[in-house]
Design an enzyme around this catalytic site. Sequence first.
Site, PDB file in Angstrom:
ATOM      1  N   HIS A   1       0.845  -1.209   0.000  1.00  0.00           N
ATOM      2  CA  HIS A   1       0.000   0.000   0.000  1.00  0.00           C
ATOM      3  C   HIS A   1       0.874   1.252   0.000  1.00  0.00           C
ATOM      4  O   HIS A   1       0.662   2.175  -0.800  1.00  0.00           O
ATOM      5  CB  HIS A   1      -0.904  -0.033   1.232  1.00  0.00           C
ATOM      6  N   GLU A   2       1.869   1.280   0.870  1.00  0.00           N
ATOM      7  CA  GLU A   2       2.739   2.453   0.955  1.00  0.00           C
ATOM      8  C   GLU A   2       3.673   2.553  -0.255  1.00  0.00           C
ATOM      9  O   GLU A   2       3.998   3.649  -0.708  1.00  0.00           O
ATOM     10  CB  GLU A   2       3.544   2.417   2.258  1.00  0.00           C
TER      11      GLU A   2
ATOM     12  N   HIS B   1       2.104   4.466  -2.995  1.00  0.00           N
ATOM     13  CA  HIS B   1       2.242   5.910  -2.760  1.00  0.00           C
ATOM     14  C   HIS B   1       3.621   6.384  -3.217  1.00  0.00           C
ATOM     15  O   HIS B   1       3.754   7.359  -3.954  1.00  0.00           O
ATOM     16  CB  HIS B   1       2.130   6.220  -1.256  1.00  0.00           C
TER      17      HIS B   1
END
Length: 933
Positions: free
Chosen positions: A163-164, A167
Amino acid sequence: KQGEGPVMVAFWSLIFLLAFQLPHVTRGSMVWLNQNGYEDLVIAINPRVPEDANIIENTKAMVKNASNYLFEATKYRFFFKSVKIIIPKTWKKNTTYARVKTESYNKADVIIADPFLKYGDDPYTLQYGGCTEQGRYIHFTPDFLLKSSLLNVYGDRGRVFVHEWAHLRWGVFDEYNNDAPFYVSTNSGKASVEATRCSTNVTGVPVFQECNGNNCNERACKYDGQLYEAGCTFVPDKKQNINASIMYMQSLSSVVEFCNKSTHNVEAPNLQNKICNFKSTWEVIMESGDFQNSSVLNNSGPPFEPTFSLLQTQDRAVCLVLDVSGSMSGSNRINNLYQAAEVFLLQIIEIGSWVGIVTFSSTAYEKVSLTQITSDTTRHSLTQYLPTSAGGGTKICEGVKTGFQVIRNKFQNTYGSEIVLLTDGEDSSMSTCLETVKQSGAIIHTIALGPSAAKELDEFSKITGGLTLYATDTVVPSKLIESFSEITSGSGDITEQSIQLESKDLTVASKQWINDTVTIDKTVGNDTFFVIAWSNYRPRIFLTDPKGKQYGTSDFKTENSNTRAARLSINGTAEAGDWHYYIENDSTQSQSISVTVTSRAAASNVPPVTVKAYMNQMNTAPYPIVIYAEVSQEFLPVLGATVMATIEKDGTAAESLQLLDNGAGADTIKNDGIYSRYFTSFQSGQRYSLKVNARGRNTTVRLGRRQNRALYIPGYRENGKIQMNAPRPEFSDEEIQAQLGNFNRIATNSFVPTISPGTTSFPPGRITDLQAYTESNTIFLTWTAPGSVLDNGQADHYIIKTSENLLALRDDFDNATTVNTANLVPKSAGTTETFTIKPENLTIENGSIIYIAMRAAATTNVTSDVSNIAQATWFIPPKASVPSDDEDNKGGVNITVIVVIAAGCVVAVCIIVSSTVCVLQKKNRRKDPAIRM
């Protein structure tokens, strides 16, 4: 270039490749994609984290799990191949640890560090720019990696990492919104309250948790007249039948995909929709360079497991490699070099570091071998080896090679060491040591002095991950001091680093005074120095501390009779507050006088406020530059500061811009501590220096919360039973309104634009914060005015359009319905605009919805991109009711009151063609939006 040999051609070929491979913002990341596998991912542990071998082992396990999950999530495309973990020197030495080379904590892709104010363990990614732009780093806390209890609230660590990573690497944003957890939707054909999520097929129930001490009970959420009451949260079902989305809730076991075009929720008021213009995360990822330069692998899993290298930082070793060629004798350069390098030795370089000095012209000389700084006496002894005269040619490679040898004489190799290379000239033979530089494992920080410094100089820094700095020619050393002041330790311990509080230079007429104030806030005060420099004749100096203690000219000391600078060292910890200085030019002629103030943290357990300056040239025409300044106290953003950027180039006047954190223009997210502004007065291939001055005043400054935090799962529903997690830790408003007091910070950087804007003029900036509020049958619009040139000047007029279809308005703006804006005159850039629409003959029906967007125009042919899209929805439900079980299972519920919603990306507006318009000068009855962005 005529007459270049094959080595020089190879050098320029490498530079050409670097221009296309390096990220626009110099993030320092070394990650590269090698046959679908990410190599050289750097994870660094903060030196203040207590030693715990489980942190290393759990990090390895996280990356291994993440690699498998990433491979599946990207449809058999990407995985992690090699990872470097940096162990701080505060941990015990281990024979299995190698030395770091050019890797460092401050350039790591992932940092492991305790949070500030103990506000919790939310993983997050620091993102400066907009959609598709890479982030700066991922932050995990030690507890996140160690506490198994946090698996319930964030999910598997490997999934969180993916998820990170999305980003950080691909510039996508979250699909949830903690500030707007619910919104009103008509997507299903009827009005319902939905959880902000992607996809809408994620099932769950709205829950309100009431706690008395440790005793908590759950109940159904109530309406507050618009949406659910504040504090209502969406609790997902643990068992789901959906695959998406990782940027919403990767913790759900069934989630193995990013939302794509078919599953994306365009209605949700989240940052992904706002910043990426309603594109799904998978669409953004598919547009990335990684995706374009890779193909699907015919494997069921990653072809390789990640390999891990454990590296440990050592004592800092720095060799100053200083140009003393003939050109350094002009423009007061050799004197400025002496004074700036003196500041570096006496004030900047950290205690315990090793320092050597080399000078070069036609040949290079070792002036002093590596010497460890153990006291002020050592610092002063090193200054006697600084050069005071110049002459001869310029052989940069000779200086670099001699610098490497000075380091090897002490440490056998140059791994992890640093070279500070300063020159004002060119050297056609620089290519001869390119391979030596690449293989050295050393970091080269370059300082280009004046307009003629070699263009190839910057590539030494880029290849090795060093700083690229540039100082314009001035008669006083302040510009060069600013560059040297940036060269601090990359270990991650900001409490040991020198911080520049003030730097200014002024031309002062004969017998005239400079009267000003320097603020020393309570987060700094140790090792505080005031340095006054002059071009001709020593001025009279008076300084008063906050308690009235006075210092005079005799208190300011010079190192030798040839130095045109005097220094005052404050014993102990300097008094917090305003220090007033008065300087008189006692000469019979005008002269330049500069003031420099540096300090360090007042206490090891209280991180100081810091500012960092960066730039980014956009990769889409007409290629504007964005100036960024990050103001923070350790990991928390500092809000409400006044931030000024000054851009300079030799031979031209300086340009000053106020950077803003208002979520408009160049600024992506409001109140994230990242202050931004466009810069358009540039030429490609030219060096520019960037200086940022951040000032805070105790009446306006406060701390904020980091954006882009991983979703804290409030709980789950399983077999009809709700099991809540512990409430998310939050710091109080009193902690946010931190008593920082007044502060002042200076940061510098430099940049060379790689793309010229050409003959195309810059258009007005895109409006990104269009909002709407409704009262009775009147609609009130607000937005921040752009300029005629991005966020500068004043637009000529606005174009407002409406549609019943959101994506049609985005994709076919020109053919949408036009609103009469004849009476709407744009204001100057940065001003809040207000506009009212009073619809006539409007029949409000249950579920009515209209979308609105706008452009700003400088002329008929030069217009901005289409703004964010705003929305107005009216509902007239028959009666109030409690959500039914069937509705709960869908994650939505029929609304029971008239609702008007406002959102940053989907915000309230309703217009019909036959409307009357007027400009609203003042409206105090405006309602708060139901959805905040």
